[in-house]
Design a protein around this motif. Sequence first.
Motif, PDB file in Angstrom:
ATOM      1  N   GLY A 126      -3.752  -0.520  -1.852  1.00  0.00           N
ATOM      2  CA  GLY A 126      -4.472   0.327  -0.905  1.00  0.00           C
ATOM      3  C   GLY A 126      -3.651   1.516  -0.442  1.00  0.00           C
ATOM      4  N   PRO A 178       0.842  -1.202   0.000  1.00  0.00           N
ATOM      5  CA  PRO A 178       0.000   0.000   0.000  1.00  0.00           C
ATOM      6  C   PRO A 178       0.873   1.246   0.000  1.00  0.00           C
ATOM      7  CG  PRO A 178      -0.694  -1.556   1.700  1.00  0.00           C
ATOM      8  CD  PRO A 178       0.612  -2.045   1.185  1.00  0.00           C
ATOM      9  N   ASN A 188      -4.654  -0.742  -7.796  1.00  0.00           N
ATOM     10  CA  ASN A 188      -5.506  -1.328  -6.762  1.00  0.00           C
ATOM     11  C   ASN A 188      -4.850  -1.371  -5.388  1.00  0.00           C
ATOM     12  OD1 ASN A 188      -7.596  -1.770  -8.564  1.00  0.00           O
ATOM     13  ND2 ASN A 188      -6.950  -3.858  -9.053  1.00  0.00           N
ATOM     14  N   LYS A 212      -0.088   7.428   2.964  1.00  0.00           N
ATOM     15  CA  LYS A 212      -0.792   8.699   2.758  1.00  0.00           C
ATOM     16  C   LYS A 212      -0.059   9.829   3.462  1.00  0.00           C
ATOM     17  CE  LYS A 212      -5.315  10.918   3.429  1.00  0.00           C
ATOM     18  NZ  LYS A 212      -6.702  10.725   3.897  1.00  0.00           N
ATOM     19  N   VAL A 237      -5.144   0.098   6.353  1.00  0.00           N
ATOM     20  CA  VAL A 237      -5.094   0.038   4.899  1.00  0.00           C
ATOM     21  C   VAL A 237      -6.505   0.203   4.339  1.00  0.00           C
ATOM     22  CG1 VAL A 237      -4.518  -1.336   2.871  1.00  0.00           C
ATOM     23  CG2 VAL A 237      -3.067  -1.447   4.898  1.00  0.00           C
ATOM     24  N   VAL A 238      -6.691   1.213   3.508  1.00  0.00           N
ATOM     25  CA  VAL A 238      -7.985   1.488   2.899  1.00  0.00           C
ATOM     26  C   VAL A 238      -7.924   1.064   1.436  1.00  0.00           C
ATOM     27  CG1 VAL A 238      -9.673   3.284   2.340  1.00  0.00           C
ATOM     28  CG2 VAL A 238      -8.307   3.449   4.448  1.00  0.00           C
ATOM     29  N   ASP A 239      -8.860   0.217   1.022  1.00  0.00           N
ATOM     30  CA  ASP A 239      -8.907  -0.221  -0.374  1.00  0.00           C
ATOM     31  C   ASP A 239      -9.190   0.972  -1.285  1.00  0.00           C
ATOM     32  OD1 ASP A 239      -8.445  -2.832   0.322  1.00  0.00           O
ATOM     33  OD2 ASP A 239     -10.567  -3.377   0.392  1.00  0.00           O
ATOM     34  N   ARG A 240      -8.654   0.894  -2.496  1.00  0.00           N
ATOM     35  CA  ARG A 240      -8.844   1.978  -3.447  1.00  0.00           C
ATOM     36  C   ARG A 240      -9.403   1.413  -4.746  1.00  0.00           C
ATOM     37  NH1 ARG A 240      -3.783   3.958  -3.977  1.00  0.00           N
ATOM     38  NH2 ARG A 240      -3.369   3.078  -6.026  1.00  0.00           N
ATOM     39  N   HIS A 241     -10.514   1.968  -5.204  1.00  0.00           N
ATOM     40  CA  HIS A 241     -11.131   1.527  -6.446  1.00  0.00           C
ATOM     41  C   HIS A 241     -11.139   2.638  -7.493  1.00  0.00           C
ATOM     42  CE1 HIS A 241     -12.343  -2.066  -4.289  1.00  0.00           C
ATOM     43  NE2 HIS A 241     -12.892  -1.301  -3.359  1.00  0.00           N
TER      44      HIS A 241
END
Length: 463
Positions: free
Chosen positions: A227, A113, A225, A116, A234-238
């Motif tokens: 995160g 990931p 993809n 941020k 961890v935040v998923d990213r679409h």
Amino acid sequence: MQSHKVMRQMPEQSGRAGRRHGEAGPDTASDETRGTLHEHPATGTAKPIAGTGGLLQAALTRQNLQTAWKRVKANKGAAGVDGLDIEQTAQVIRQSWPDIRSALLTGRYRPSPVRKVMIPKPDGSQRELGIPTVTDRLIQQALLQILQPIIDPTFSEHSHGFRPGRRAHDAVKAARAYVQSGKRVVVDVDLAQFFDRVNHDILIDRLKKRTDDAGVIRLIRAYLNAGIMDGGVVVDRHLGTPQGGPLSPLLANVLLDEVDKALEVRGYSFARYADDCNVYVGSKRAGERVMALLRKLYAGLKLQINEAKSAVGSAFGRKFLGYELWVAKGKEVKCAVAHKALDNFKARIRQLTRRSGGRGMAQVVQKLRSYLLGWKAYFGMAQTPRVWRELDEWLRHRLRAIQLRHWKRPKAIYRELKALGASEDVAKQVAGNCHRWWRNSDGAIKRVLTIAYFDRLGLPRLS
């Protein structure tokens, strides 16, 4: 490739190799992507010609990786979620590169990931960056060096951002030429959170039209993809392609080139730098038609125009990449630094000099040098000598005030000024007004802390 040999030989954005934010230079389409390659232990053989498949193998050749490592190292980026800096990553790669390479070639590799990071902007808002690990930056840079020479030539000539041999100045020069030709109305488009809204499926579809390498497509999809690590979670990213990775600018151009080509085929005059696009037309009515077209084109990419920051108006009333245009004698269109950029400059100088922390003036000047030189280089096209002189005067005024605050007491001010060669009258006059920092710093002290004094300290002149 023996990993210890790789890291030994592979011994900062910003073009914008450090200033380009990891961009491949125009010479990075090396022989490893053009001719027959010799097999090397732990490296394998790249395909003879990049563009006919085998691009991933070409990216992972020794020569390409060495070049990528040098660029990543030169950028001096921060550590990613693994906490490993450049040197620590080098130690890890020496041991684990064969396994990483195998996972890349077989499609088993999973990027870490991104970390941020919120970067403050001069206007008080923040920009989100996603910092990949150094290992992932190395892999992305290696991919970029193979893909860019293939993909970049397919882009519009009106696109200037994050491309080899091009820079923001080219976009500003194009805009000035359009306005000089009589196109005095600009369609100024700002995309709302562009890098956060990139649709992965649309981007991959456009990328497939430029390369048929399944391994590359699979790996780029994995990077999209990956995160985001935010506060330890961890935040998923679409959606989106976070700014911070070497591939992001190229992928942005792949997506936005569709709009460029649509404008080109209709014969419009425009300049684009990343997600900033200005179209120049001859009338307000023509501008409204272009704005309607752009709304439709961007909607097709599932992107949204920021209506609050976008407008159809006079080309002399809008800023573009920090510049604005004005008309000089003889109706010649010239460039100036935009008012907001000037405000941002002063805000940054105040920030850099807010507290001297006991440092002498030479140290304060040294802290300012890199920012001043970079700012001067970027805005060197501005054709406003008076503004440059006023900025120089304001900067020296502020530094004199900082020096007085540093000396603080009348006796210290008197002593230091005498040591610098001040006359008795000047030293007494300045020391007697020691608490009026700003007013006092624009008076008699200028006879001692002269322009030549600041020149000797190494303070760059803007004018």
